[in-house]
Design a protein around this motif. Sequence first.
Motif, PDB file in Angstrom:
ATOM      1  N   TRP A  84      14.017 -33.407 -52.027  1.00 17.30           N
ATOM      2  CA  TRP A  84      12.989 -33.284 -51.005  1.00 17.30           C
ATOM      3  C   TRP A  84      11.631 -33.042 -51.650  1.00 17.30           C
ATOM      4  N   VAL A  85      10.615 -33.699 -51.117  1.00 17.65           N
ATOM      5  CA  VAL A  85       9.227 -33.396 -51.462  1.00 17.65           C
ATOM      6  C   VAL A  85       8.487 -33.166 -50.150  1.00 17.65           C
ATOM      7  N   VAL A  86       8.092 -31.915 -49.924  1.00 19.22           N
ATOM      8  CA  VAL A  86       7.396 -31.555 -48.689  1.00 19.22           C
ATOM      9  C   VAL A  86       6.070 -30.903 -49.071  1.00 19.22           C
ATOM     10  N   PRO A  87       4.958 -31.575 -48.850  1.00 21.66           N
ATOM     11  CA  PRO A  87       3.660 -31.014 -49.221  1.00 21.66           C
ATOM     12  C   PRO A  87       3.446 -29.624 -48.648  1.00 21.66           C
ATOM     13  N   GLY A  88       3.036 -28.720 -49.529  1.00 29.22           N
ATOM     14  CA  GLY A  88       2.772 -27.355 -49.099  1.00 29.22           C
ATOM     15  C   GLY A  88       3.995 -26.476 -48.996  1.00 29.22           C
ATOM     16  N   LEU A  89       5.193 -27.004 -49.252  1.00 30.23           N
ATOM     17  CA  LEU A  89       6.413 -26.211 -49.140  1.00 30.23           C
ATOM     18  C   LEU A  89       7.261 -26.253 -50.407  1.00 30.23           C
ATOM     19  N   THR A  90       7.608 -27.431 -50.882  1.00 30.23           N
ATOM     20  CA  THR A  90       8.445 -27.543 -52.081  1.00 30.23           C
ATOM     21  C   THR A  90       7.591 -27.454 -53.343  1.00 30.23           C
ATOM     22  N   SER A  91       8.249 -27.065 -54.447  1.00 32.34           N
ATOM     23  CA  SER A  91       7.575 -26.959 -55.752  1.00 32.34           C
ATOM     24  C   SER A  91       8.227 -27.928 -56.727  1.00 32.34           C
ATOM     25  N   PRO A  92       7.438 -28.684 -57.491  1.00 35.31           N
ATOM     26  CA  PRO A  92       8.001 -29.656 -58.438  1.00 35.31           C
ATOM     27  C   PRO A  92       8.926 -29.001 -59.459  1.00 35.31           C
ATOM     28  N   GLY A  93      10.034 -29.672 -59.759  1.00 38.27           N
ATOM     29  CA  GLY A  93      10.918 -29.222 -60.825  1.00 38.27           C
ATOM     30  C   GLY A  93      11.888 -28.117 -60.460  1.00 38.27           C
ATOM     31  N   THR A  94      11.923 -27.681 -59.205  1.00 40.33           N
ATOM     32  CA  THR A  94      12.840 -26.610 -58.822  1.00 40.33           C
ATOM     33  C   THR A  94      14.207 -27.179 -58.460  1.00 40.33           C
ATOM     34  N   CYS A  96      18.017 -26.236 -56.477  1.00 39.23           N
ATOM     35  CA  CYS A  96      18.708 -25.373 -55.523  1.00 39.23           C
ATOM     36  C   CYS A  96      20.206 -25.623 -55.638  1.00 39.23           C
ATOM     37  N   HIS A  97      20.980 -24.553 -55.782  1.00 43.67           N
ATOM     38  CA  HIS A  97      22.429 -24.673 -55.938  1.00 43.67           C
ATOM     39  C   HIS A  97      23.182 -24.213 -54.692  1.00 43.67           C
ATOM     40  N   ARG A  98      22.476 -24.038 -53.590  1.00 42.09           N
ATOM     41  CA  ARG A  98      23.131 -23.649 -52.343  1.00 42.09           C
ATOM     42  C   ARG A  98      23.853 -24.858 -51.733  1.00 42.09           C
ATOM     43  N   PRO A  99      24.992 -24.646 -51.067  1.00 39.09           N
ATOM     44  CA  PRO A  99      25.718 -25.773 -50.450  1.00 39.09           C
ATOM     45  C   PRO A  99      25.065 -26.225 -49.148  1.00 39.09           C
ATOM     46  N   GLY A 131      11.515 -24.002 -49.403  1.00 37.79           N
ATOM     47  CA  GLY A 131      10.437 -23.110 -49.838  1.00 37.79           C
ATOM     48  C   GLY A 131      10.857 -22.175 -50.944  1.00 37.79           C
ATOM     49  N   ASN A 132      12.105 -21.726 -50.909  1.00 36.19           N
ATOM     50  CA  ASN A 132      12.624 -20.798 -51.922  1.00 36.19           C
ATOM     51  C   ASN A 132      14.088 -21.126 -52.177  1.00 36.19           C
ATOM     52  N   PRO A 133      14.381 -21.914 -53.213  1.00 34.86           N
ATOM     53  CA  PRO A 133      15.765 -22.332 -53.484  1.00 34.86           C
ATOM     54  C   PRO A 133      16.718 -21.188 -53.756  1.00 34.86           C
ATOM     55  N   HIS A 134      16.186 -20.006 -54.035  1.00 32.14           N
ATOM     56  CA  HIS A 134      17.028 -18.853 -54.357  1.00 32.14           C
ATOM     57  C   HIS A 134      17.176 -17.895 -53.183  1.00 32.14           C
ATOM     58  N   SER A 135      16.670 -18.275 -52.020  1.00 34.00           N
ATOM     59  CA  SER A 135      16.754 -17.383 -50.863  1.00 34.00           C
ATOM     60  C   SER A 135      18.200 -17.219 -50.415  1.00 34.00           C
ATOM     61  N   LYS A 136      18.464 -16.129 -49.689  1.00 35.67           N
ATOM     62  CA  LYS A 136      19.818 -15.857 -49.214  1.00 35.67           C
ATOM     63  C   LYS A 136      20.269 -16.970 -48.275  1.00 35.67           C
ATOM     64  N   TRP A 137      21.508 -17.407 -48.469  1.00 36.27           N
ATOM     65  CA  TRP A 137      22.006 -18.547 -47.694  1.00 36.27           C
ATOM     66  C   TRP A 137      23.505 -18.410 -47.503  1.00 36.27           C
ATOM     67  N   ASP A 138      23.954 -18.477 -46.265  1.00 36.37           N
ATOM     68  CA  ASP A 138      25.384 -18.370 -45.970  1.00 36.37           C
ATOM     69  C   ASP A 138      25.928 -19.680 -45.417  1.00 36.37           C
ATOM     70  N   GLY A 139      25.165 -20.759 -45.551  1.00 41.25           N
ATOM     71  CA  GLY A 139      25.592 -22.040 -45.015  1.00 41.25           C
ATOM     72  C   GLY A 139      26.713 -22.656 -45.831  1.00 41.25           C
ATOM     73  N   LYS A 140      27.394 -23.604 -45.222  1.00 39.83           N
ATOM     74  CA  LYS A 140      28.487 -24.341 -45.879  1.00 39.83           C
ATOM     75  C   LYS A 140      28.172 -25.834 -45.826  1.00 39.83           C
ATOM     76  N   ALA A 141      28.848 -26.598 -46.656  1.00 37.43           N
ATOM     77  CA  ALA A 141      28.708 -28.059 -46.644  1.00 37.43           C
ATOM     78  C   ALA A 141      30.023 -28.658 -46.166  1.00 37.43           C
ATOM     79  N   LEU A 142      29.927 -29.610 -45.247  1.00 35.00           N
ATOM     80  CA  LEU A 142      31.103 -30.247 -44.662  1.00 35.00           C
ATOM     81  C   LEU A 142      31.150 -31.716 -45.049  1.00 35.00           C
TER      82      LEU A 142
END
Length: 251
Positions: A84-94, A96-99, A131-142
């Motif tokens: 994802w590239v979202v102007p003003g929200l995402t940061s280049p090179g980050t 995210c390992h959340r599912p 916005g923060n790839p390391h934020s708390k996340w309890d989601g799952k991937a189906l």
Amino acid sequence: PHKEDANVTKLGRQRNAVQGYLASVAYADFCLGRILDAYEAMPKSERDNTIVVLWSDHGYHLGQKKHWKKATLWEESSEIPFIWVVPGLTSPGTLCHRPVDTMSVYPTLCKLMGLPVPDHVEGADIRQLLGNPHSKWDGKALSTMGYANHAVVDERYRYIRYEDGTEELYDHDTDPFEYTNLAGYGGMYNLIKSNLARFMPKADMKKWDLDFSQTCNDRYDSADTVKLCGDGTSFVARNPKSNCDFTPCPE
């Protein structure tokens, strides 16, 4: 082993198969580069008002676990690029390992553009992870493959349940390539299965009872060969043995 592995191995075509796959990836990468070059050439004011989302529909086996191509619910076939590239929200090179899964695309884009999310949309809004790839996340991937075959993934485990009730459970911390099925080990693994099973679909699309060696596609546009029944979960198709009328919906 899958029948395709037996065929590839018998013919000694493993290197050719891998070469063909890498060639297709290289060409897709080239085509993507052309699109991104055009994006980079846009005026900054337009780039700042453009959201880019890149994903694919599935992964690919190249002999792992004696499988080739896709059509499994294992990590190798389910994992995809998701950028994802979202102007003003995402940061280049980050990273995210959340599912997450691709059901998140629709609701997230709606939220980013200030549009209402339709009631029937079930995916997760992943703006906080953008916005923060390391934020708390309890989601799952189906993931779903065919009728009533599903996999649910959290940050450590993959739980698979097939139509016939067969189960698989893998611990990605200790077994990232998914060779040890823990589903039958009992104990704490029963609790893990039960927790992940809560995120399985509550209903499955009904099977079609049709002879697919015959078709009505030559008489109807492809969009008019299937319809959704009133229960909201069943689909029926035109039956070539009944003058291409729709098969009755289940009672």
